[in-house]
Design an enzyme around this catalytic site. Structure first.
Site: not given
Length: 302
Positions: A109, A207, A273
């Site tokens: 992230s 992602e 995630h």
């Protein structure tokens, strides 16, 4: 590229929070999971600190990072959760100090920015993987996510295929190179900086979380116009975590964007995630094939 040493039972590891303070109970639950793996877990001094002075926050986050890397008893560093702000401390890091103390550094992230910065500036393998508070808590954790940490205890290569997730090929072919990448927003934010992802001859992992399809399209276009896709050997698309209203739009965006790619592109790998969320080393050799879709990754530890 420097690989850190593999973990073994009894090793001491640190949990830090470079992107913001975690939920306390979730961190305690995740810490317990690491301890059940046989690790001795210490929490960074400033993990739960909340400051109105943002400069003070950055200094404290940097302090925890340094203390974990420079403590010779610490063998691995796991980030607690995502958030924001890691880009601000990238310029503050003494990368020679990191390089002199190589060890496992693991997160994803917003941590993508630090993964790429450390990888490029310290020439050290970093790890894109599930985080202690956000992924190992009792509400979110799956056995598959937990088991992905086992790759840190062995030197064996990893194979990801349709046994782990239903994979879909957007462009056929075979590609080999180093694995790089992470969160799409952070990859885009790094363009034009010293920490821009080096996609030359690489398999690029992408992602994202809860971004509308039009923004995904915009960011992919930004990467393309910046030359990121010019020399890649393949693209691995992880989870994008969109709601049902955006799912069909996103599928069209990804299909249209990658349909004519001269390199292999496979989507729906369980990285990012999502649960399960598998950990992978960055800047190690990988091979991506599409018949059938499969990613084979070299070990990130020595």
């Amino acid at each position: 590229m420097i690989k850190p040493l593999a973990l073994k039972e009894g090793d001491r590891v640190a949990v830090i929070a470079p992107a913001g303070p975690p939920d306390r109970e979730h961190l305690i639950q995740g810490k317990r999971v690491l301890e059940e793996m046989g690790l001795d877990v210490v929490i960074g001094r400033h993990v739960f600190d909340i400051e109105e002075d943002l400069a003070a926050v950055d200094r404290k986050r940097l302090t925890d990072l340094y203390e974990a890397f420079c403590d010779p008893t610490i063998r691995g560093i796991f980030c607690a959760n995502g958030g924001f702000g890691t880009a601000k401390i990238a310029d503050m890091i003494d990368y020679e100090k990191i390089q002199s103390n190589p060890k496992i550094f693991w997160g994803y992230s917003d941590i993508t920015y630090l993964l790429n910065a450390i990888q490029k500036s310290s020439e050290m393998v970093t790890f894109h993987g599930p985080m202690v508070a956000s992924d190992l808590n009792d509400e979110q954790r799956t056995m598959e996510t937990e088991c992905s940490f086992s790759s840190l205890f062995t030197r064996e290569f990893m194979t990801y295929d349709s046994h782990k997730s239903s994979l879909n090929t957007l462009a056929h072919g075979t590609g080999e190179g180093k694995l790089v990448g992470g969160n799409l927003t952070l990859l885009t934010n790094g363009l034009g900086t010293p920490y821009q992802v080096d996609s030359n001859g690489a398999i690029l992992l992408i992602e994202e979380v809860a971004e509308p399809a039009f923004l995904v399209d915009l960011k992919l276009t930004h990467l393309k116009q910046a030359g990121v896709f010019d020399e890649v050997q393949g693209v691995v698309l992880g989870n994008f975590q969109v709601d049902s209203d955006e799912e069909l739009k996103l599928r069209k965006v990804l299909k249209n964007f990658f349909a004519s790619s001269p390199f292999p592109v496979v989507e729906n790998f369980p990285f990012g995630h999502c649960q399960p969320n598998y950990g992978v080393p960055l800047d190690v050799n990988v091979k991506l094939t599409t018949s059938p879709p499969k990613l084979v990754i070299d070990s990130g530890v020595m």
